[in-house]
Every structure is written in structure tokens, then in C-alpha cells.
Design a protein around this motif. Structure first.
Motif, short mmCIF file in Angstrom:
data_model
loop_
_atom_site.label_atom_id
_atom_site.label_comp_id
_atom_site.label_asym_id
_atom_site.label_seq_id
_atom_site.Cartn_x
_atom_site.Cartn_y
_atom_site.Cartn_z
N GLU A 125 0.68 -1.33 0.08
CA GLU A 125 0.10 0.02 -0.19
C GLU A 125 0.87 1.05 0.03
N SER A 129 0.73 3.97 -2.65
CA SER A 129 0.53 5.45 -2.43
C SER A 129 1.56 6.41 -2.90
N ARG A 130 3.11 6.13 -2.97
CA ARG A 130 4.08 7.11 -3.44
C ARG A 130 3.96 7.16 -4.87
N GLN A 133 1.13 9.46 -5.84
CA GLN A 133 1.61 10.72 -5.48
C GLN A 133 2.17 11.53 -6.60
#
Length: 239
Positions: A125, A129-130, A133
């Protein structure tokens, strides 16, 4: 928990709330004192009920847990480190290793920090997420660079129209509204198309977790308002 196969015929255990309910008991008062059969048919006595807790990630539900005090099954020890001022983590770990080897010289000393262990549950996860982004930032920048170029092109093409409007008494605000109206419509339409897809993707991802939040409307409205505000700022500045 593990299978209860104690050497003696009678043993005390603790059970968690989930196991209590799955065994048909509604509250701790009913199950405390009850006799149960453990692994191998051994009789065990329930002496207490503990709150449910998660031993793994939140992707998994709380399992049936029974705890007993069998020293022969102990494999790990938990240590809380409370470093004093000036203490170094390396020195403390070295001291722990020396103590371990003095007590268990035949076993190697291996350790893991609890927060690192928990982070491993969500490593995938964190990568997602990175990744989101980075790509979200790139898409927003590319989108607004394109928007700026388009506004510049239209402003240059409508230079005479703007001059006529100014001559006829149009204010700067009127000019900005004229430019903004078209882009607000485009952004609103694109937002309406994107939200259902985003909602579906987020909802499907959350279904991987036994415990998860509900998708709230503001999670989409806030980014939409921010994107619209940035777009209007670009239009206003160029206008």
C-alpha cells in the motif's frame, strides 16, 4: 493462537471475544469457569476473556485466539525500550544481545522493531501511495501547463474582442468571467466523468481490507474544488 495440546489433563486459558462468541457464549460471565476440550482432547479451563486484537494487518479479520502459559512453547520475548537522555540505540541493542547470549548461548539473537513489523503489513500500500502521488502531481502539472497554453492562445486570438469590450466599458472582472465560464464548464464535466471511476477504484481497493473506512463524498469534493481553484487562478492570472 496455537493448538492446545498440554501435557497435563487440566489447564487454564484465556480466550478472546471472537472465540467466546463463536463458542456460543454472549458475555465473559458465561464462559469464565467453563471447561473446554483443547487439541488432542485435553480439558482446559477458561479463566478470563481478553479484548480482540489484530495480530496481522487490517486486511484480515480477528481470528479465534486462546492463550495459555506453556513455557515450552515460548519463542520470542517482547522488550519495551525507554531510552534515557544520551543513550544510544546501538549500545542498548548490544547490551540486549549480550544478555540474551548469556541466558541462551545456543540460540542466535535476532530482533525486529514492532513499528517496522507493522509497516511490512502495508508495504504494498505504501508503494501504491508513493506511485499515485508521483503520477498525480505529474498529471496536474501537465494539465495546467496545457491549460495555460490554451488560455494564452485564446487570449491572443480574442485580443481585438477584449479591446472592443474594454472600450465599451467592460471591467477586468467581466473579461475574467468571460474566459472562466468556458473552463468551469469543461472542468465540471471532466469531474463528473472522473468521480464514478475513482469511486469504483477506491471502493474495490478498500474491499481488500476486512476493516476499512466508508468512501465519503468530501474525499472527492475537496480535490475537485482545489483543482477548480487552481484552474481559475491560472485563467485569472493570464486574463
Amino acid at each position: 493462537g496455537r493448538n492446545l495440546t498440554p501435557a497435563d489433563s487440566s489447564k487454564n486459558i484465556l480466550v478472546n471475544e471472537t472465540l467466546m462468541k463463536n463458542l456460543g457464549y454472549s458475555n465473559p460471565q458465561e464462559i469464565v469457569g467453563a471447561q473446554l476440550k483443547g487439541g488432542g482432547g485435553d480439558v482446559v479451563h477458561v479463566v478470563g476473556v481478553i479484548n480482540d486484537y489484530y495480530g496481522n494487518s487490517l486486511k484480515e479479520r480477528v481470528g479465534n485466539i486462546a492463550l495459555d502459559a506453556n513455557a515450552g512453547s515460548y519463542r520470542q520475548v517482547g522488550v519495551r525500550l525507554d531510552l534515557a537522555a544520551g543513550q544510544n540505540m546501538t549500545d542498548v541493542l548490544t547490551k540486549l544481545e549480550q544478555t540474551w547470549k548469556s541466558i541462551y548461548p545456543e540460540h542466535s539473537f535476532q530482533f525486529r522493531f514492532l513499528d517496522e513489523n507493522i509497516a511490512m503489513f502495508y508495504e504494498q500500500e505504501l508503494k501504491y501511495s508513493r506511485l499515485f502521488q508521483v503520477f498525480s502531481t505529474m498529471f496536474v502539472l501537465i494539465g495546467f501547463l496545457g491549460l495555460y497554453g490554451l488560455v494564452t492562445f485564446i487570449a491572443n486570438r480574442k485580443g481585438k474582442e477584449i479591446a472592443v469590450r474594454k472600450t465599451l466599458g467592460a471591467s477586468v472582472g467581466n473579461i475574467i468571467v468571460m474566459f472562466s465560464r468556458e473552463y468551469v464548464t469543461l472542468i465540471t464535466v471532466s469531474f463528473a466523468l472522473a468521480v464514478p471511476i475513482a469511486w469504483y477504484g477506491v471502493n474495490e481497493w478498500l474491499m481488500n481490507f476486512q476493516n476499512h473506512i466508508d468512501v465519503q463524498w468530501w474525499l472527492f469534493a475537496v480535490p475537485g474544488v482545489i483543482v477548480l481553484a487552481i484552474a481559475l487562478a491560472v485563467v485569472c492570472i493570464k486574463s
